[in-house]
Design a protein around this motif. Sequence first.
Motif, PDB file in Angstrom:
ATOM      1  N   ALA A 262       0.833  -1.207   0.000  1.00  0.00           N
ATOM      2  CA  ALA A 262       0.000   0.000   0.000  1.00  0.00           C
ATOM      3  C   ALA A 262       0.862   1.248   0.000  1.00  0.00           C
ATOM      4  O   ALA A 262       0.562   2.232  -0.691  1.00  0.00           O
ATOM      5  N   ARG A 263       1.959   1.220   0.785  1.00  0.00           N
ATOM      6  CA  ARG A 263       2.855   2.373   0.832  1.00  0.00           C
ATOM      7  C   ARG A 263       3.516   2.595  -0.518  1.00  0.00           C
ATOM      8  O   ARG A 263       3.688   3.732  -0.957  1.00  0.00           O
ATOM      9  N   TYR A 264       3.863   1.513  -1.223  1.00  0.00           N
ATOM     10  CA  TYR A 264       4.464   1.646  -2.548  1.00  0.00           C
ATOM     11  C   TYR A 264       3.498   2.314  -3.521  1.00  0.00           C
ATOM     12  O   TYR A 264       3.891   3.209  -4.285  1.00  0.00           O
ATOM     13  N   PHE A 268       4.096   5.731  -5.454  1.00  0.00           N
ATOM     14  CA  PHE A 268       4.040   5.754  -6.916  1.00  0.00           C
ATOM     15  C   PHE A 268       3.046   6.806  -7.407  1.00  0.00           C
ATOM     16  O   PHE A 268       3.332   7.551  -8.341  1.00  0.00           O
ATOM     17  N   ASN A 269       1.884   6.868  -6.782  1.00  0.00           N
ATOM     18  CA  ASN A 269       0.884   7.857  -7.175  1.00  0.00           C
ATOM     19  C   ASN A 269       1.397   9.276  -7.017  1.00  0.00           C
ATOM     20  O   ASN A 269       1.014  10.171  -7.780  1.00  0.00           O
ATOM     21  N   GLY A 270       2.246   9.514  -6.041  1.00  0.00           N
ATOM     22  CA  GLY A 270       2.751  10.856  -5.791  1.00  0.00           C
ATOM     23  C   GLY A 270       4.025  11.201  -6.525  1.00  0.00           C
ATOM     24  O   GLY A 270       4.440  12.363  -6.544  1.00  0.00           O
ATOM     25  N   ASP A 271       4.658  10.210  -7.159  1.00  0.00           N
ATOM     26  CA  ASP A 271       5.929  10.433  -7.861  1.00  0.00           C
ATOM     27  C   ASP A 271       5.658  10.455  -9.361  1.00  0.00           C
ATOM     28  O   ASP A 271       5.809   9.452 -10.050  1.00  0.00           O
ATOM     29  N   VAL A 272       5.250  11.617  -9.885  1.00  0.00           N
ATOM     30  CA  VAL A 272       4.864  11.700 -11.284  1.00  0.00           C
ATOM     31  C   VAL A 272       6.038  11.371 -12.197  1.00  0.00           C
ATOM     32  O   VAL A 272       5.860  10.767 -13.261  1.00  0.00           O
ATOM     33  N   GLY A 274       8.125   9.172 -11.746  1.00  0.00           N
ATOM     34  CA  GLY A 274       8.174   7.711 -11.824  1.00  0.00           C
ATOM     35  C   GLY A 274       7.241   7.136 -12.863  1.00  0.00           C
ATOM     36  O   GLY A 274       7.419   6.007 -13.316  1.00  0.00           O
ATOM     37  N   TRP A 275       6.207   7.917 -13.280  1.00  0.00           N
ATOM     38  CA  TRP A 275       5.320   7.452 -14.344  1.00  0.00           C
ATOM     39  C   TRP A 275       5.992   7.532 -15.710  1.00  0.00           C
ATOM     40  O   TRP A 275       5.508   6.951 -16.682  1.00  0.00           O
ATOM     41  N   LEU A 276       7.089   8.291 -15.781  1.00  0.00           N
ATOM     42  CA  LEU A 276       7.734   8.570 -17.056  1.00  0.00           C
ATOM     43  C   LEU A 276       9.054   7.833 -17.222  1.00  0.00           C
ATOM     44  O   LEU A 276       9.465   7.525 -18.332  1.00  0.00           O
ATOM     45  N   ALA A 277       9.753   7.604 -16.099  1.00  0.00           N
ATOM     46  CA  ALA A 277      11.119   7.079 -16.154  1.00  0.00           C
ATOM     47  C   ALA A 277      11.120   5.559 -16.296  1.00  0.00           C
ATOM     48  O   ALA A 277      10.146   4.896 -15.935  1.00  0.00           O
ATOM     49  N   PRO A 278      12.209   4.985 -16.791  1.00  0.00           N
ATOM     50  CA  PRO A 278      12.332   3.522 -16.808  1.00  0.00           C
ATOM     51  C   PRO A 278      12.260   2.963 -15.385  1.00  0.00           C
ATOM     52  O   PRO A 278      12.588   3.640 -14.424  1.00  0.00           O
ATOM     53  N   PHE A 279      11.814   1.721 -15.290  1.00  0.00           N
ATOM     54  CA  PHE A 279      11.699   1.077 -13.990  1.00  0.00           C
ATOM     55  C   PHE A 279      13.055   1.003 -13.304  1.00  0.00           C
ATOM     56  O   PHE A 279      14.049   0.599 -13.910  1.00  0.00           O
ATOM     57  N   ALA A 280      13.109   1.393 -12.046  1.00  0.00           N
ATOM     58  CA  ALA A 280      14.322   1.184 -11.254  1.00  0.00           C
ATOM     59  C   ALA A 280      14.300  -0.237 -10.711  1.00  0.00           C
ATOM     60  O   ALA A 280      13.247  -0.839 -10.527  1.00  0.00           O
ATOM     61  N   GLY A 281      15.481  -0.769 -10.419  1.00  0.00           N
ATOM     62  CA  GLY A 281      15.575  -2.146  -9.953  1.00  0.00           C
ATOM     63  C   GLY A 281      14.763  -2.409  -8.704  1.00  0.00           C
ATOM     64  O   GLY A 281      14.161  -3.480  -8.540  1.00  0.00           O
ATOM     65  N   ALA A 282      14.705  -1.430  -7.790  1.00  0.00           N
ATOM     66  CA  ALA A 282      13.978  -1.611  -6.538  1.00  0.00           C
ATOM     67  C   ALA A 282      12.480  -1.766  -6.756  1.00  0.00           C
ATOM     68  O   ALA A 282      11.771  -2.288  -5.898  1.00  0.00           O
ATOM     69  N   ASP A 283      11.985  -1.315  -7.901  1.00  0.00           N
ATOM     70  CA  ASP A 283      10.553  -1.379  -8.169  1.00  0.00           C
ATOM     71  C   ASP A 283      10.090  -2.760  -8.637  1.00  0.00           C
ATOM     72  O   ASP A 283       8.891  -3.048  -8.618  1.00  0.00           O
ATOM     73  N   ARG A 287       6.170  -4.883  -9.068  1.00  0.00           N
ATOM     74  CA  ARG A 287       5.578  -4.829 -10.397  1.00  0.00           C
ATOM     75  C   ARG A 287       4.198  -5.481 -10.415  1.00  0.00           C
ATOM     76  O   ARG A 287       3.255  -4.971 -11.038  1.00  0.00           O
ATOM     77  N   HIS A 288       4.045  -6.607  -9.726  1.00  0.00           N
ATOM     78  CA  HIS A 288       2.740  -7.284  -9.703  1.00  0.00           C
ATOM     79  C   HIS A 288       1.691  -6.438  -8.995  1.00  0.00           C
ATOM     80  O   HIS A 288       0.492  -6.519  -9.321  1.00  0.00           O
ATOM     81  N   VAL A 289       2.123  -5.597  -8.048  1.00  0.00           N
ATOM     82  CA  VAL A 289       1.184  -4.737  -7.337  1.00  0.00           C
ATOM     83  C   VAL A 289       0.607  -3.700  -8.291  1.00  0.00           C
ATOM     84  O   VAL A 289      -0.612  -3.484  -8.349  1.00  0.00           O
ATOM     85  N   LEU A 290       1.477  -3.047  -9.073  1.00  0.00           N
ATOM     86  CA  LEU A 290       0.997  -2.081 -10.065  1.00  0.00           C
ATOM     87  C   LEU A 290       0.056  -2.754 -11.057  1.00  0.00           C
ATOM     88  O   LEU A 290      -0.978  -2.195 -11.433  1.00  0.00           O
ATOM     89  N   SER A 291       0.418  -3.941 -11.492  1.00  0.00           N
ATOM     90  CA  SER A 291      -0.404  -4.672 -12.449  1.00  0.00           C
ATOM     91  C   SER A 291      -1.792  -4.951 -11.874  1.00  0.00           C
ATOM     92  O   SER A 291      -2.819  -4.767 -12.541  1.00  0.00           O
ATOM     93  N   ASP A 292      -1.834  -5.375 -10.605  1.00  0.00           N
ATOM     94  CA  ASP A 292      -3.114  -5.695  -9.979  1.00  0.00           C
ATOM     95  C   ASP A 292      -3.967  -4.444  -9.771  1.00  0.00           C
ATOM     96  O   ASP A 292      -5.195  -4.477  -9.966  1.00  0.00           O
TER      97      ASP A 292
END
Length: 526
Positions: A262-264, A268-272, A274-283, A287-292
């Motif tokens: 939930a915190r992620y 993510f919602n607040g880091d605009v 992050g909507w544009l940049a390539p995925f960082a390794g920590a993310d 990935r499955h959370v965003l997908s869901d």
Amino acid sequence: MNLSGPTFPRGGIFASRRPDIVLIVLDTQRRDRLSCYGYSRPTSPHLDELAAESTLFHRVFTAAHWTIPSHASMFTGLYPSEHATNQSYAALPAGIPTLAERLRAGRYMTAAFCNNPLVGVVNNGLQRGFESFLNYSGLLTSRPNQAGARAGSISRYRQWFKGRLAAVLNRIQNLFARSELMLEFAFTPLMVPIWQTALSFKGNTPKSLSDTARLLIERRGVEPNQPIFAFINLMGVHMPYHPDRRMLERFAPDVIRDREAARYVRRFNGDVFGWLAPFAGADERYRHVLSDVYDAEVATQDAHLGVFLRRMRESGALDRTLLLICADHGDHLGEKGIVGHAMSVYNELIHVPLIVRDPNGDFPRGTEVDHPVSLRRVFHTLLSAAGIASGAECDRSLAQSPAADPDGGTVFSEAEPPQNVLGIMLRRQPDRVRAYRFDQPRRAVISGSYKLIQTGEDQVELYDLDTDPGETVDLAAMLPERVEELQAHLSTFVRRASAVAPLIQHAEGVDDPILRRRLSDLGYLE
């Protein structure tokens, strides 16, 4: 070059039997996340029901990877390099008529119900031709081009005052869309919660659908026997993600049970950026959370569409309406290391859904179409349905058989780097931008089962979409003859587009020094 075609229906007689036309654009909706296209999760039961009584197109490719150029192509029938509206600072050239202008000239009542500020607020010409244009996002709901001649003096004064206020607020909103400095300021932690909530960035899906249904059913202000063209843009599945809790429980339970997940999502919602940049390794672990959560948004929007479709059925309005539902583009959710839709022509972005329900039978119920077509042909299809298309335009209607397809089953998609976004990315992550070549234009050509992607002047990729729809195995080195054949198609397309492309027409109010310098470097300004 005459782009206008005929103005009135063939025969010169206003035909009351012409259908209402409704174009619904599901902004950022991925085709592969709809259950009517084979997705294993039941995300779209209402669209599934509609698809069963419609014509379902399987291989539709959008002309561009983001909102403005994709809508411009649907509204003009042209590819981005032909209409030259592929940046936030560009406007449709005045000499290119829009779909709404053509339909209005053909005596349709034209109305828009728009949740995307890039379509409804930014002064780029996409609003041309609409008698009524309701915005559900931005600083002020507005109705540009709506006549008030029949209103009383007090109502006219209110409309005048609201119009003046809207003009001022829209200039402010245009600055955020077109100025690199203002856009970066909008991405700061101070501004993000303001424009996401107070300014209603994603609009109001249920209200926009309800207002559309009311117009189509009650027909207030519409002349007797006059057909209606209604355009709706829905932003339900666009970032940031705030799906209905019931859909979260069903499709993304981890976000409810797992505090870290939930915190992620909140971060993510607040880091605009992050909507544009390539995925960082920590993310990657999330990935499955965003997908869901994306699936939960798809299901939430589908439920709202279900209410709209039920009202239309029960009133009988659906059976006098040609309904076309599509997406302007999709979204990356970590595939190939990418998030969002800033720069790609992979299938996650350009392979889009398209469903047509037609009361007149040109699109047979329960039919599926499997040959490649371009989304730009929405323009030709709707003009044909209205009876005002030229012969050449009729030939490009999606109702034509594959054998009569003038494109020969070859379609194109283009991705020009959005300059204001690129500038921010270059300052923040220049190495990653260059590694992913986000500063280079991309073009894709699809012919038969093969798809070629060319990035810049020197990089090509080749995929067989029949066996590898996820584009995981690059066949360019193994099939050089196929690469050469598709590059020849691409070269012909570029030459043809260059011959008809208008000069870039800049929208009013663009005075950003960083943007002007970058345009000068690109050769657009002296």
